[in-house]
Design an enzyme around this catalytic site. Structure first.
Site, mmCIF file in Angstrom:
data_model
loop_
_atom_site.group_PDB
_atom_site.id
_atom_site.type_symbol
_atom_site.label_atom_id
_atom_site.label_comp_id
_atom_site.label_asym_id
_atom_site.label_seq_id
_atom_site.Cartn_x
_atom_site.Cartn_y
_atom_site.Cartn_z
ATOM 1 N N ASP A 185 -68.245 -19.140 105.482
ATOM 2 C CA ASP A 185 -67.431 -19.913 106.429
ATOM 3 C C ASP A 185 -67.316 -19.133 107.734
ATOM 4 O OD1 ASP A 185 -65.432 -18.011 105.979
ATOM 5 O OD2 ASP A 185 -64.428 -19.248 104.488
ATOM 6 N N LYS B 231 -68.395 -25.491 108.167
ATOM 7 C CA LYS B 231 -67.947 -26.707 107.461
ATOM 8 C C LYS B 231 -67.242 -27.600 108.452
ATOM 9 C CE LYS B 231 -65.533 -24.339 104.501
ATOM 10 N NZ LYS B 231 -64.677 -23.839 103.425
ATOM 11 N N GLY C 96 -63.663 -21.037 93.760
ATOM 12 C CA GLY C 96 -65.136 -21.031 93.768
ATOM 13 C C GLY C 96 -65.719 -22.137 94.628
ATOM 14 N N GLY C 97 -64.858 -23.011 95.159
ATOM 15 C CA GLY C 97 -65.341 -24.153 95.947
ATOM 16 C C GLY C 97 -66.164 -23.721 97.160
HETATM 17 C C1 R5P Z 1 -61.025 -17.886 103.008
HETATM 18 O O1 R5P Z 1 -60.771 -17.681 104.183
HETATM 19 C C2 R5P Z 1 -61.462 -16.789 102.098
HETATM 20 O O2 R5P Z 1 -62.212 -15.827 102.773
HETATM 21 C C3 R5P Z 1 -62.258 -17.340 100.934
HETATM 22 O O3 R5P Z 1 -63.444 -17.934 101.427
HETATM 23 C C4 R5P Z 1 -61.466 -18.360 100.155
HETATM 24 O O4 R5P Z 1 -60.197 -17.856 99.836
HETATM 25 C C5 R5P Z 1 -62.207 -18.735 98.884
HETATM 26 O O5 R5P Z 1 -61.448 -19.689 98.201
HETATM 27 P P1 R5P Z 1 -62.120 -20.690 97.172
HETATM 28 O O6 R5P Z 1 -62.966 -19.880 96.213
HETATM 29 O O7 R5P Z 1 -60.949 -21.366 96.526
HETATM 30 O O8 R5P Z 1 -62.957 -21.646 97.957
#
Ligand code: R5P
Length: 310
Positions: free
Chosen positions: A167, A190, A222-223
């Site tokens: 991201d 995204k 993990g999304g």
């Molecule tokens: C977000 O800014 C963090 O760096 C991670 O990308 C995020 O916390 C990951 O969360 P999830 O695994 O729920 O998508």
């Protein structure tokens, strides 16, 4: 120097103790029948340089409260200096106001830890580096590079590597790793074009035919990683791997990751692995115990920590 383990991550505390060749100081941590937490340090700590090791991982509130109570016990036990060793600092994602009457809980947690008696904090890869400024005591925020880079070099060397930030928020971390590895960089952006329409993943950079390595600080549901892995594959990536510092892995994260196109996800032991994590075919845990242990030793001996990262 005294090392004391909280109950969040005993394997890591044992490994730090083995690295430093210093036994863990006994502590009696128990819960009363109404779930109140009690922590008593069972050995003399008067005048000692005390390190209490506790990740504020799931159950975050219990582990945080245990950390606060331990700080108080050490202070009342006349420890000379108390370092809160927090390999995974929970609540870090609540680091700014996201609405008009929203809290900044990372700051609240920093205040609580300081008020409880910590003289300094030793942590790793804070979600946002600025959280160091939420504390008015010294914070050593270790970077994971000395653990991940040798693993990457041993397992995924080659001139077809591309480091990917899953991201936009993770670009600084990914760029630093790409520079150290001499690899290309790609970024996943995204976007939700319209409300109610699902997110579109734009891959910025060339990933076709490349071994893509995503880096992130946290994997929770993990999304983020699984969607990004799918987008990289659709854009022609040869293989997709991930290196993530903190394996929060809540809810259905492990099922999601094992069913995803990720060849391998490497996480650290900042959070203790569950049986499901140990059994997952594409999740590997590497230890940060030598890094944390070495940093603790250097704090004790008043030596440089930045020298560890040169
Ligand atoms: C977000 O800014 C963090 O760096 C991670 O990308 C995020 O916390 C990951 O969360 P999830 O695994 O729920 O998508």
């Amino acid at each position: 120097m005294k090392l004391i383990a909280g109950s969040s991550n005993n394997p890591l505390a044992e490994a730090i103790s083995a690295y430093l060749d210093i036994p863990l100081t006994q502590a009696n941590i128990k819960r009363f029948s109404d779930d109140e937490i009690f922590v008593e340090i069972m050995e003399n700590v008067r005048g000692e340089d005390a390190f209490f090791i506790q990740s504020t991982s799931h159950p975050a509130n219990d582990h945080l409260m245990e950390l606060l109570i331990a700080m108080d016990a050490l202070r009342r036990g006349s420890a000379r200096r108390i370092t809160a060793v927090i390999p995974y600092f929970g609540y870090a994602r609540q680091d700014r106001k996201t609405g008009s009457r929203a809290p900044i809980t990372a700051k609240l947690v920093a205040n609580l830890i300081t008020a409880a008696g910590a003289d300094r904090v030793l942590t790793m890869e804070l979600h946002a580096g600025q959280i160091q400024g939420f504390f008015d005591i010294p914070v050593d925020n270790l970077i994971v590079a000395p653990v991940f880079i040798p693993h990457l070099q041993d397992n995924l060397n080659g001139d077809d590597l591309c480091i990917v930030s899953p991201d936009v928020g993770g670009v600084v971390r990914a760029r630093a790793l790409a520079k150290r590895m001499g690899a290309d960089l790609a970024i996943i952006d995204k976007r939700r074009e319209k409300a109610g329409v699902s997110e579109v993943m734009h891959v910025i950079g060339e990933v076709k035919g490349k071994k893509c390595i995503m880096v992130d600080d946290i994997v929770d549901s993990g999304g983020t990683l699984c969607n990004a892995a799918g987008a990289l594959k659709e854009n022609g990536a040869k293989e997709v791997h991930a290196y993530v510092v903190h394996g929060v892995l809540s809810g259905k994260a492990i099922e999601r990751i094992t069913a995803s196109p990720l060849e391998k996800m490497v996480i650290t032991d900042s959070i203790a692995a569950t049986e499901a994590i140990k059994k997952a075919h594409n999740i590997e845990q590497v230890s940060i115990a030598p890094l944390i242990g070495e940093a603790a030793r250097r704090i004790h001996e008043e030596r440089s920590i930045s020298a560890l990262f040169k």
